[in-house]
Motif scaffolding. Structure first.
Motif, PDB file in Angstrom:
ATOM      1  N   ASP B  97       0.812  -1.203   0.000  1.00 60.29           N
ATOM      2  CA  ASP B  97       0.000   0.000   0.000  1.00 60.29           C
ATOM      3  C   ASP B  97       0.845   1.252   0.000  1.00 60.29           C
ATOM      4  O   ASP B  97       0.368   2.314  -0.329  1.00 60.29           O
ATOM      5  CB  ASP B  97      -0.881   0.015   1.277  1.00 60.29           C
ATOM      6  N   TYR B  98       2.108   1.100   0.409  1.00 55.56           N
ATOM      7  CA  TYR B  98       3.048   2.211   0.519  1.00 55.56           C
ATOM      8  C   TYR B  98       2.549   3.291   1.461  1.00 55.56           C
ATOM      9  O   TYR B  98       2.821   4.474   1.282  1.00 55.56           O
ATOM     10  CB  TYR B  98       3.357   2.829  -0.849  1.00 55.56           C
ATOM     11  N   LYS B  99       1.762   2.904   2.460  1.00 57.64           N
ATOM     12  CA  LYS B  99       1.274   3.869   3.433  1.00 57.64           C
ATOM     13  C   LYS B  99       0.935   3.115   4.710  1.00 57.64           C
ATOM     14  O   LYS B  99       0.778   1.900   4.700  1.00 57.64           O
ATOM     15  CB  LYS B  99       0.022   4.572   2.905  1.00 57.64           C
ATOM     16  N   LEU B 100       0.835   3.847   5.810  1.00 59.73           N
ATOM     17  CA  LEU B 100       0.462   3.258   7.088  1.00 59.73           C
ATOM     18  C   LEU B 100      -0.928   3.724   7.488  1.00 59.73           C
ATOM     19  O   LEU B 100      -1.270   4.891   7.303  1.00 59.73           O
ATOM     20  CB  LEU B 100       1.439   3.670   8.189  1.00 59.73           C
TER      21      LEU B 100
END
Lengths: 115, 112
Positions: B97-100
């Motif tokens: 997702d390349y995000k938290l």
């Protein structure tokens, strides 16, 4: 010292005004993020960018805009279309490079209040 | 959408006691991270545990991860007044997702 600098720390806005929050990092990170924090709701993702000149909407992008013209800078504009902008805004960065998301480094936040 | 949920929402303990908080999440993850936030400040990274790890230690912190139950716990041993803060879990969902995504946090108060 390397880190992330957010400014201003406190900002007051009249209804109908656009305001821009600054976020600068000297960590040489590719990825940068903007989160919004409201009391009791944790952090919600507004926009994120994995590389210069590219960014994606997060979960609550409506009423916000960003740009990523330089690797070290990721400013957030809160537009008049954002109906409830009063919140604490946090900018973060990570090494990025389209790999598994690692540790995020956060700035000290900007508190926006609509008068 | 918020992926993780912490439990309890608030915790009050005496100095020297241990503090345990839990995080549950909804989808498969690459890793799970814990962060601390002092009031009015930015978040500070505490520890990252990968999906193929079950336990990790860092000083007085112990994190466990149970991917079958989609849950994690953070234990702070021998708490100090300086541990008073909010603690958040964050997940990096699969596929990349390349995000938290962050939970709502647990507020810990350590009484002297």
């Amino acid at each position: 010292d390397g880190g992330i600098t957010q400014s201003p720390k406190y900002l007051f806005r009249k209804e109908g005004q656009n305001v821009t929050l600054s976020c600068e990092q000297n960590l040489n990170h590719d990825a940068m993020y903007w989160y919004r924090q409201d009391p009791g709701q944790g952090l919600r993702l507004i926009y994120y960018s994995q590389i210069v000149n590219d960014f994606q909407k997060g979960d609550i992008a409506e009423g916000y805009s960003v740009s990523r013209e330089k690797k070290e800078s990721f400013p957030l504009t809160v537009t008049s279309a954002q109906k409830n902008p009063t919140a604490f805004y946090l900018c973060a960065s990570s090494i990025g490079g389209r790999t598994i998301t690692g540790e995020l480094f956060f700035g000290e936040g900007s508190r926006l209040t609509v008068l | 959408s918020q992926q993780g949920e912490e439990d309890p929402q608030a915790l009050s303990i005496q100095e020297g006691e241990n503090a345990t908080m839990n995080c549950s999440y909804k989808t498969s993850i690459n890793n799970l991270q814990w962060y601390r936030q002092n009031s009015g400040r930015g978040l500070v990274h505490l520890i990252l545990i990968r999906s193929n790890e079950r336990e990790k230690h860092s000083g007085r912190l112990r994190v466990t991860l149970d991917t079958s139950k989609k849950s994690s716990s953070l234990l702070i041993t021998a708490s100090r007044a300086a541990d008073t803060a909010s603690y958040f879990c964050a997940t990096d969902a699969r596929p990349n997702d390349y995000k938290l995504s962050f939970g709502a946090g647990t507020t810990v108060t350590v009484r002297a």
